[in-house]
Structures are given as C-alpha cells and as structure tokens.
Design an enzyme around this catalytic site. Structure first.
Site, PDB file in Angstrom:
ATOM      1  N   HIS A  54     -10.975  16.617   2.938  1.00  0.00           N
ATOM      2  CA  HIS A  54     -11.480  16.741   1.574  1.00  0.00           C
ATOM      3  C   HIS A  54     -10.298  16.870   0.630  1.00  0.00           C
ATOM      4  CE1 HIS A  54     -13.768  18.145  -1.882  1.00  0.00           C
ATOM      5  NE2 HIS A  54     -14.800  17.616  -1.269  1.00  0.00           N
ATOM      6  N   ASP A 102     -20.602  16.243   4.627  1.00  0.00           N
ATOM      7  CA  ASP A 102     -21.257  15.037   5.145  1.00  0.00           C
ATOM      8  C   ASP A 102     -21.257  14.956   6.660  1.00  0.00           C
ATOM      9  OD1 ASP A 102     -21.979  13.864   2.716  1.00  0.00           O
ATOM     10  OD2 ASP A 102     -19.919  13.265   2.367  1.00  0.00           O
TER      11      ASP A 102
HETATM   12  N1  CMC Z   1      -9.296  10.956   9.331  1.00  0.00           N
HETATM   13  C1  CMC Z   1      -7.990  10.779   9.644  1.00  0.00           C
HETATM   14  N2  CMC Z   1      -6.983  11.119   8.822  1.00  0.00           N
HETATM   15  C2  CMC Z   1      -7.292  11.639   7.636  1.00  0.00           C
HETATM   16  C3  CMC Z   1      -8.629  11.837   7.234  1.00  0.00           C
HETATM   17  C4  CMC Z   1      -9.658  11.482   8.128  1.00  0.00           C
HETATM   18  N3  CMC Z   1     -10.933  11.655   7.808  1.00  0.00           N
HETATM   19  N4  CMC Z   1      -8.667  12.372   5.984  1.00  0.00           N
HETATM   20  C5  CMC Z   1      -7.384  12.485   5.613  1.00  0.00           C
HETATM   21  N5  CMC Z   1      -6.548  12.059   6.603  1.00  0.00           N
HETATM   22  C6  CMC Z   1      -5.083  12.082   6.590  1.00  0.00           C
HETATM   23  C7  CMC Z   1      -4.503  10.979   5.721  1.00  0.00           C
HETATM   24  O1  CMC Z   1      -4.269   9.790   6.458  1.00  0.00           O
HETATM   25  C8  CMC Z   1      -3.226  11.627   5.247  1.00  0.00           C
HETATM   26  O2  CMC Z   1      -2.297  11.584   6.282  1.00  0.00           O
HETATM   27  P1  CMC Z   1      -0.698  11.461   5.948  1.00  0.00           P
HETATM   28  O3  CMC Z   1      -0.356  12.707   5.201  1.00  0.00           O
HETATM   29  O4  CMC Z   1      -0.044  11.345   7.277  1.00  0.00           O
HETATM   30  O5  CMC Z   1      -0.540  10.226   5.118  1.00  0.00           O
HETATM   31  C9  CMC Z   1      -3.614  13.102   5.060  1.00  0.00           C
HETATM   32  O6  CMC Z   1      -4.693  13.324   5.992  1.00  0.00           O
HETATM   33  C10 CMC Z   1      -4.077  13.442   3.657  1.00  0.00           C
HETATM   34  O7  CMC Z   1      -5.146  12.569   3.348  1.00  0.00           O
HETATM   35  P2  CMC Z   1      -5.376  11.891   1.925  1.00  0.00           P
HETATM   36  O8  CMC Z   1      -6.068  10.585   2.110  1.00  0.00           O
HETATM   37  O9  CMC Z   1      -4.092  11.917   1.149  1.00  0.00           O
HETATM   38  O10 CMC Z   1      -6.355  12.942   1.287  1.00  0.00           O
HETATM   39  P3  CMC Z   1      -7.231  12.690   0.030  1.00  0.00           P
HETATM   40  O11 CMC Z   1      -7.391  14.015  -0.599  1.00  0.00           O
HETATM   41  O12 CMC Z   1      -6.687  11.596  -0.819  1.00  0.00           O
HETATM   42  O13 CMC Z   1      -8.611  12.158   0.645  1.00  0.00           O
HETATM   43  C11 CMC Z   1     -10.784  12.107   1.553  1.00  0.00           C
HETATM   44  C12 CMC Z   1      -9.716  12.964   0.839  1.00  0.00           C
HETATM   45  C13 CMC Z   1     -12.087  12.875   1.569  1.00  0.00           C
HETATM   46  C14 CMC Z   1     -10.997  10.807   0.763  1.00  0.00           C
HETATM   47  C15 CMC Z   1     -10.299  11.805   2.978  1.00  0.00           C
HETATM   48  O14 CMC Z   1     -10.101  13.000   3.687  1.00  0.00           O
HETATM   49  C16 CMC Z   1     -11.275  10.890   3.733  1.00  0.00           C
HETATM   50  O15 CMC Z   1     -11.211   9.670   3.579  1.00  0.00           O
HETATM   51  N6  CMC Z   1     -12.183  11.486   4.562  1.00  0.00           N
HETATM   52  C17 CMC Z   1     -13.194  10.706   5.238  1.00  0.00           C
HETATM   53  C18 CMC Z   1     -14.314  10.366   4.286  1.00  0.00           C
HETATM   54  C19 CMC Z   1     -15.201  11.558   3.980  1.00  0.00           C
HETATM   55  O16 CMC Z   1     -15.616  12.274   4.871  1.00  0.00           O
HETATM   56  N7  CMC Z   1     -15.502  11.720   2.683  1.00  0.00           N
HETATM   57  C20 CMC Z   1     -16.452  12.766   2.232  1.00  0.00           C
HETATM   58  C21 CMC Z   1     -15.803  13.772   1.333  1.00  0.00           C
HETATM   59  S1  CMC Z   1     -16.853  15.217   1.118  1.00  0.00           S
HETATM   60  C22 CMC Z   1     -18.190  14.627   0.219  1.00  0.00           C
HETATM   61  C23 CMC Z   1     -17.890  14.496  -1.216  1.00  0.00           C
HETATM   62  O17 CMC Z   1     -17.750  15.538  -1.894  1.00  0.00           O
HETATM   63  O18 CMC Z   1     -17.783  13.355  -1.689  1.00  0.00           O
END
Ligand code: CMC
Length: 436
Positions: free
Chosen positions: A309, A370
């Site tokens: 998240h 989720d």
């Molecule tokens: N699986 C594998 N790696 C992950 C995941 C995941 N679900 N989420 C984040 N990471 C890694 C990402 O690759 C990055 O690694 P590195 O630092 O080595 O580059 C690190 O963790 C930080 O991730 P980020 O993408 O910079 O984090 P963000 O804050 O931009 O993204 C997120 C947050 C929710 C989009 C992401 O965690 C994600 O895509 N999760 C899966 C989709 C999901 O479950 N979304 C629902 C969110 S909760 C409902 C809502 O409120 O919308």
C-alpha cells in the site's frame, strides 16, 4: 519563541526563503510551499504525490506507520463494530454522528432517492451484455449529469447535499442493475422497507417470481465492508474527484471520473485481481514459492495482488477486520463452498509465506483490504467482475464528502499542477517538403 518554519537556501544565488510549517491535528508537519515559486522561481517535483499534501481535509485521518484509520476522529474498528454504513455516511458527510432525529431524516432522504429516472434504463441496453459492470457504472453515473444539471447550483450547500444524497442512494441501484443487465435478468426496483445493504442484495438477487429473503449475516458482512471502504483520504480516485471537481464540473460527471480511476488494478480493481491470482495459483499446479519468486522478479510484471500500500507500511487496519469476517463467513455452513475454502486456504498460505520473506518484510508489504474482500464477495454469491463495483458503492460517500468539503472552501482553486518539462527546447517549424 522560534516560528515553526523551514529556511531554504538556493545554493546558486544564496537567496533564502522561509517556509511556514502547517500543524495538522495529527500527522506530520506540512511545509507550505506556495510562496516558493514567487520567491525563488522554482517548483517542487513529487510525482505520485509521495510527500505532498494536495489539500487540507477534516474528514479522514490515516497513519500508515501505525496502521490507524479514523473517520472524523472515530477509529475504523469502532465504526465497523458499532455503526452502520448509513450512519457512517452521515458522519462522513456532516462531521458528527447523527441524533436519532437526524438519522431518521437522513435515512428517509436516502431511501427516497434510490430510484433511477425511467429514461436512464435505456442507457443499459446500449452496452454489450458482456460489458464489465465498472464500464457500465462509469457510463450510467456520468449520464446522471444529463438529468441533474441546469437546476443544480454547486455553490449552494443544499444543492450539493441533494447531489450527495442522490449519489449515495442511486449507486446501489446502478450497481445491481449493471449485474442484472449482464445476466439478462429483469431490473429489480429498490425496496424502501429494507436497510441499505439488504436493499442492494435484494436488487442483486431477488426474482419477480419468487419471494427472496435477505440473509442477515450477508447483509451485516456487506454493511461492514462498505464502512471499511467508505473513505480513505486522498487516494487516487478521491484525488481524481477533487481535481475534476475543482473546475466546478457537474458532480455526477465528477464522481464518474472517480469510478474510472478506482477501476485500475493498482487501486480498487485489486480485489478482482486477487481472486484471479489465487485461482491461477490453485489451477497451475505450481508451488506457491514460484509465484512468490515471480513477484520479487523485477523483470516480471507479476505482483502479489492485495499486498502493499502506498501509505500503510504496517498492517492495513481494514484488512485485519475483513480477515475476521472472512473466517466467520466461511465457518458458517451455508457459506461453505470447497472452491472458496480452497481460495481462502491459498490466501492464508500466501500471507504466511510472504510475511516471512525478506523481500516483503524489508519493503513493509502487508496484505491490504483487497486481499480478503474478494473471498467474502464470492461467499455472498457476488460475481468477480462486481467486486470493484461494490468498492465504488462504498466509496461514493467518501468522494461526495471530499468534493463537498472542497466546494465549500472559499479558498478552493482549480487544480493545476506544474511540471518538469523534459522535451525539446524551442525550435523552428520546417515544412514537410524540406524535412529529410
Ligand atoms: N508485489 C511485489 N512487490 C511489490 C508489491 C507487490 N504487491 N507492492 C510493492 N512492491 C515492491 C515494488 O516493486 C517496490 O520494490 P523496489 O523498492 O525494489 O522497487 C517496493 O515494493 C515499493 O513499491 P511501490 O510500487 O514503489 O509502492 P507504491 O506505493 O507506489 O505502490 C501499490 C503501492 C498498492 C500500488 C503496490 O503495492 C501494488 O501494486 N500492490 C498490488 C495491488 C494492490 O493490492 N492494490 C490495492 C491497494 S489497497 C486498495 C486501495 O486503497 O486502492
């Protein structure tokens, strides 16, 4: 006494600027950069708003480090335990819990706005039967703007409240009908004798030919899920709503833009993506570890859906509550289904393995709301492509409350971010014949 401020020095010129620190009720101090461009001629750069407050808000507070979520100061756990979705709607919209009288009046208003204009029914038949219900929802909610436009004054608090009530009330009808349309089933009109969640289940599942009794366990579980999804401060869809609304656009069109943003798998679409992922794992015959390895591989687009998240770097408090409901529901005989049970077992195993894995631990990746909601929806008989629709039904009150707050603020300005231009410098146009 020293003023709460930060002094920035432009190392190129030695020019200084003192920027005030704004103190929130809770959470980190926030640097007011509004004078930065005027004083130093520079912008701030923060793609994805990693450290930027886009607005002030009195509505929702969340502390991602501690796993706290509060609506108007009330912890989400207490609201999930003691409140109802409709009461939570009142709280989010008005800032206080209602008296009995205020609640009755609010409930009456919502119940008397659940119907859709009959003309709107025709919009549904313009969609293919296999359309994703989120596509239908974006279209039908946007179409409401054609029904409520010229008579609405978005600068009048009463008109804004009327739009908010209409949206909260009509969203379950629009949602249930997008499912009925896809199934080729007759639209079921709202029943004002039922509660908010009961009514949604009634419009989803009842048939004109048979008496349908709403299962109180399912209605209660749905009500709690709607409470958990009701608001989440400045997330992508809410920020979309604020930005679209800042141009003083029609509120129904504005909320349609929020629904579009919610649809993405990185946001509200994740609940659907989780079930697809768990099903893929179960059907693949491959060990769980191979999926964990894929999620960690930067060359693979696969991510563990329902994990991570932007703000929660600790347990998502909503996930904790929803996890319990999930177990309670599957423990009930009537909800037991071997496929759903297997999905839950895989989810539990995945959660355990990921939480012990250094990759997930070091990045503070925990299950989010989720991760479990989809399994509950499946248990309720709600089809996969309706999951994000339910998220939208619950989040509507958050969107309208945030829109209303912004519109009521006399200081509110049209949202207009700046950019760091990285394109070509100025150059002269050359006619096509002279271009080599
Ligand atoms: N699986 C594998 N790696 C992950 C995941 C995941 N679900 N989420 C984040 N990471 C890694 C990402 O690759 C990055 O690694 P590195 O630092 O080595 O580059 C690190 O963790 C930080 O991730 P980020 O993408 O910079 O984090 P963000 O804050 O931009 O993204 C997120 C947050 C929710 C989009 C992401 O965690 C994600 O895509 N999760 C899966 C989709 C999901 O479950 N979304 C629902 C969110 S909760 C409902 C809502 O409120 O919308």
């Amino acid at each position: 006494m020293k003023k709460d401020s930060v002094t920035l020095i432009d190392n190129r010129t030695g020019k200084q600027v003192e920027l005030d620190l704004l103190k929130p009720t809770c959470g980190p101090m926030t640097m007011d950069v509004r004078s930065l461009y005027k004083e130093l001629g520079i912008f701030t750069y923060d793609p994805g708003f990693m450290a930027t407050a886009s607005c002030w808000s009195d509505i929702t507070y969340l502390d991602g480090e501690k796993g706290i979520l509060e609506y108007r100061g009330y912890p989400i756990e207490q609201l999930a335990e003691g409140s109802t979705y409709l009461e939570t709607c009142y709280l989010l919209l008005h800032g206080e819990l209602p008296s009995k009288e205020e609640y009755d009046e609010f409930e009456h208003s919502i119940k008397h706005h659940t119907m859709l204009h009959e003309q709107l029914l025709r919009f549904y038949s313009g969609f293919r039967r296999d359309s994703h219900p989120m596509a239908i929802m974006v279209g039908v909610v946007a179409a409401l703007s054609a029904f409520y436009h010229d008579d609405e004054d978005i600068h009048d608090p009463q008109d804004r409240l009327a739009a908010a009530h209409r949206l909260i009330a009509k969203m379950p009808t629009i949602a249930a009908w997008s499912y009925r349309y896809a199934q080729g089933m007759p639209f079921v009109y709202p029943d004002n004798s039922l509660g908010f969640s009961e009514n949604f289940l009634h419009m989803m599942f009842s048939m004109p030919t048979e008496k349908y009794t709403v299962d109180p366990l399912l209605a209660k579980a749905l009500d709690v899920i709607l409470i958990l999804h009701a608001d989440h401060e400045q997330n992508a869809s809410t920020s979309t709503v604020r930005l679209a609304g800042s141009s003083q656009a029609n509120p129904f069109a504005v909320i349609a833009s929020g629904i579009a943003s919610l649809w993405g798998p990185a946001h509200g679409g994740a609940n659907e993506a989780v079930i697809k992922m768990l099903t893929e794992i179960n059907e693949s015959g491959k060990p769980l570890s191979s999926f964990i390895e894929r999620a960690k591989d930067k060359n693979d687009r696969f991510r563990l859906m329902g994990f991570g998240h932007r703000v929660y770097k600790n347990h998502d408090p909503r996930a904790k509550i929803i996890r319990e409901i999930c177990h309670e529901m599957l423990a009930q005989d009537k909800c037991q289904n071997p496929v759903h049970q297997k999905l839950l077992d895989t989810a539990m195993e995945l959660e355990k393995v990921a939480l012990e894995d250094d990759y997930f631990k070091s990045r503070n990746l925990y299950p989010n709301v989720d991760f479990y909601s989809g399994i509950i929806f499946l248990g309720m008989g709600i089809p996969l492509n309706m999951f994000t629709v339910l998220f939208a039904v619950g989040r509507t009150v958050g969107w309208v409350s945030q829109w209303n707050e912004m519109m009521a603020d006399p200081q509110s300005k049209i949202g207009r971010p700046r950019q760091l231009y990285t394109g070509a410098p100025t150059r002269d146009y050359v006619g096509i014949k002279k271009r080599s």
